[in-house]
Design a protein around this motif. Structure first.
Motif, mmCIF file in Angstrom:
data_model
loop_
_atom_site.group_PDB
_atom_site.id
_atom_site.type_symbol
_atom_site.label_atom_id
_atom_site.label_comp_id
_atom_site.label_asym_id
_atom_site.label_seq_id
_atom_site.Cartn_x
_atom_site.Cartn_y
_atom_site.Cartn_z
ATOM 1 N N THR A 149 0.816 -1.209 0.000
ATOM 2 C CA THR A 149 0.000 0.000 0.000
ATOM 3 C C THR A 149 0.843 1.250 0.000
ATOM 4 O OG1 THR A 149 -0.103 -0.033 2.422
ATOM 5 C CG2 THR A 149 -1.855 -1.175 1.218
ATOM 6 N N LYS A 150 2.164 1.105 0.162
ATOM 7 C CA LYS A 150 3.044 2.260 0.247
ATOM 8 C C LYS A 150 3.702 2.602 -1.075
ATOM 9 C CE LYS A 150 4.358 1.332 5.057
ATOM 10 N NZ LYS A 150 5.515 1.147 5.982
ATOM 11 N N LEU A 151 3.871 1.632 -1.938
ATOM 12 C CA LEU A 151 4.635 1.848 -3.163
ATOM 13 C C LEU A 151 3.879 1.347 -4.386
ATOM 14 C CD1 LEU A 151 7.315 2.692 -4.505
ATOM 15 C CD2 LEU A 151 8.116 0.358 -4.107
ATOM 16 N N SER A 152 3.638 2.238 -5.330
ATOM 17 C CA SER A 152 3.022 1.861 -6.607
ATOM 18 C C SER A 152 4.124 1.711 -7.642
ATOM 19 C CB SER A 152 2.021 2.929 -7.052
ATOM 20 O OG SER A 152 1.568 2.655 -8.368
ATOM 21 N N LEU A 153 4.127 0.581 -8.335
ATOM 22 C CA LEU A 153 5.146 0.350 -9.356
ATOM 23 C C LEU A 153 4.816 1.028 -10.668
ATOM 24 C CD1 LEU A 153 5.980 -3.417 -8.744
ATOM 25 C CD2 LEU A 153 7.331 -1.425 -8.092
ATOM 26 N N GLU A 154 3.562 1.389 -10.880
ATOM 27 C CA GLU A 154 3.168 1.954 -12.170
ATOM 28 C C GLU A 154 3.952 3.212 -12.540
ATOM 29 O OE1 GLU A 154 -0.787 3.558 -14.581
ATOM 30 O OE2 GLU A 154 -0.993 2.564 -12.651
ATOM 31 N N PRO A 155 4.066 4.220 -11.651
ATOM 32 C CA PRO A 155 4.838 5.405 -12.046
ATOM 33 C C PRO A 155 6.311 5.108 -12.269
ATOM 34 C CG PRO A 155 4.179 5.535 -9.741
ATOM 35 C CD PRO A 155 3.424 4.404 -10.337
ATOM 36 N N ILE A 156 6.852 4.130 -11.537
ATOM 37 C CA ILE A 156 8.255 3.748 -11.734
ATOM 38 C C ILE A 156 8.437 3.135 -13.113
ATOM 39 C CG2 ILE A 156 10.125 2.268 -10.905
ATOM 40 C CD1 ILE A 156 8.836 2.428 -8.123
ATOM 41 N N LEU A 157 7.567 2.188 -13.460
ATOM 42 C CA LEU A 157 7.652 1.544 -14.773
ATOM 43 C C LEU A 157 7.421 2.549 -15.895
ATOM 44 C CD1 LEU A 157 5.775 -1.751 -13.890
ATOM 45 C CD2 LEU A 157 8.202 -1.546 -14.481
ATOM 46 N N THR A 158 6.523 3.501 -15.669
ATOM 47 C CA THR A 158 6.273 4.526 -16.688
ATOM 48 C C THR A 158 7.512 5.369 -16.910
ATOM 49 O OG1 THR A 158 3.908 4.617 -16.205
ATOM 50 C CG2 THR A 158 4.865 6.532 -17.296
ATOM 51 N N ARG A 159 8.180 5.794 -15.832
ATOM 52 C CA ARG A 159 9.412 6.565 -15.989
ATOM 53 C C ARG A 159 10.477 5.759 -16.725
ATOM 54 N NH1 ARG A 159 8.140 8.187 -10.617
ATOM 55 N NH2 ARG A 159 9.599 6.648 -9.737
ATOM 56 N N LEU A 160 10.593 4.486 -16.380
ATOM 57 C CA LEU A 160 11.594 3.644 -17.037
ATOM 58 C C LEU A 160 11.283 3.447 -18.519
ATOM 59 C CD1 LEU A 160 12.167 0.959 -14.261
ATOM 60 C CD2 LEU A 160 13.742 2.776 -14.961
ATOM 61 N N MET A 161 10.007 3.352 -18.862
ATOM 62 C CA MET A 161 9.642 3.222 -20.280
ATOM 63 C C MET A 161 9.845 4.535 -21.021
ATOM 64 S SD MET A 161 6.392 0.574 -20.411
ATOM 65 C CE MET A 161 5.516 1.155 -18.954
ATOM 66 N N MET A 162 9.498 5.652 -20.399
ATOM 67 C CA MET A 162 9.741 6.942 -21.036
ATOM 68 C C MET A 162 11.236 7.143 -21.294
ATOM 69 S SD MET A 162 7.108 8.751 -21.891
ATOM 70 C CE MET A 162 7.851 10.391 -22.033
ATOM 71 N N GLY A 163 12.063 6.650 -20.393
ATOM 72 C CA GLY A 163 13.505 6.765 -20.559
ATOM 73 C C GLY A 163 14.099 5.681 -21.436
ATOM 74 N N LEU A 164 13.247 4.833 -22.028
ATOM 75 C CA LEU A 164 13.663 3.719 -22.886
ATOM 76 C C LEU A 164 14.654 2.798 -22.187
ATOM 77 C CD1 LEU A 164 12.693 3.030 -25.785
ATOM 78 C CD2 LEU A 164 12.189 5.341 -25.078
ATOM 79 N N ARG A 165 14.459 2.621 -20.885
ATOM 80 C CA ARG A 165 15.257 1.659 -20.133
ATOM 81 C C ARG A 165 14.503 0.349 -19.941
ATOM 82 N NH1 ARG A 165 19.757 4.159 -18.384
ATOM 83 N NH2 ARG A 165 19.742 6.439 -18.440
#
Length: 233
Positions: A149-165
């Motif tokens: 309930t403390k950490l959402s992975l969606e924004p992390i994955l979105t940043r990584l995809m935007m950065g093409l990582r």
């Protein structure tokens, strides 16, 4: 663009991704340049037949274009011709708001790279974010409560995809007793190198940006300047 509704199959969608090089899935800053706008209405809105939603995986598996949230944090395709240049440019940018966020993003990316590909559920397990089973004990610290309930992975994955990582390698479906897939596909995340090997643009990030910009300006002569820049990111 003329707004032609030319996508009626997975093969059509694959061809458009290759032909345009950059193909957002949903409407974007450049009018007409999206799977949504190029798809015949009877396929985009159909509840009976397969459409772009079901074709995403097959197009990725063709191996001609990468898929992920590349365009203003929304999904789309980038052809393998242009992937090295977009990757070269995007990886020179910073998407994390601070050092702590960047460190967290790096932990997630390294986990994905080490595992060779994960779903969100698998990623949570590898990161120790899955909810614990069993009753709490008095000796448990407050901060040792499940982090789900403390950490959402969606924004992390979105940043990584935007950065093409990170990109999406496929979508996995539940299968009914007749062997037919159903429900929403679950994305499997990988680092681009896992799918496509080492991608070297052989130029600076600034030169990659210029090559992409010149290409899009030629392909989209009527597009507004800010729309092209928004597409490139």
């Amino acid at each position: 663009m003329d707004g032609a509704r030319v996508i009626r199959s997975a093969a059509d969608m694959d061809r458009m991704a290759v032909d345009w090089g950059f193909l957002p899935f949903f409407r974007c800053a450049v009018p007409g340049l999206s799977v949504e706008e190029m798809t015949a209405p009877e396929y985009w809105f159909s509840d009976e037949d397969e459409g772009p939603w079901e074709w995403k995986g097959p197009v990725i598996r063709e191996g001609h274009a990468a898929y992920g949230k590349f365009f203003a944090r929304k999904a789309g395709y980038v052809s393998l011709r242009w992937l090295p240049h977009l990757m070269n440019y995007r990886r020179s940018l910073r998407y994390a708001k601070d050092d702590d966020t960047a460190a967290l993003d790096d932990v997630v990316m390294q986990t994905i790279a080490a595992e060779g590909g994960v779903t969100v559920k698998e990623l949570r397990r590898h990161l120790g974010l899955s909810p614990r089973r069993g009753r709490r004990r008095e000796a448990d610290l407050v901060d040792s409560a499940p982090m789900e309930t403390k950490l959402s992975l969606e924004p992390i994955l979105t940043r990584l995809m935007m950065g093409l990582r990170v990109v999406i390698s496929d979508f996995e479906y539940n299968v009914d007793r007749h062997g037919r897939p159903y429900g929403w596909g679950v994305a499997r995340y990988v680092v681009p190198e896992t799918l496509y090997g080492r991608l070297d643009a052989r130029c600076s990030p600034e030169e990659s940006y210029r090559r992409i910009y010149d290409y899009l300006r030629e392909k989209l002569p009527l597009a507004a300047e800010e729309s092209l820049r928004a597409l490139i990111g």
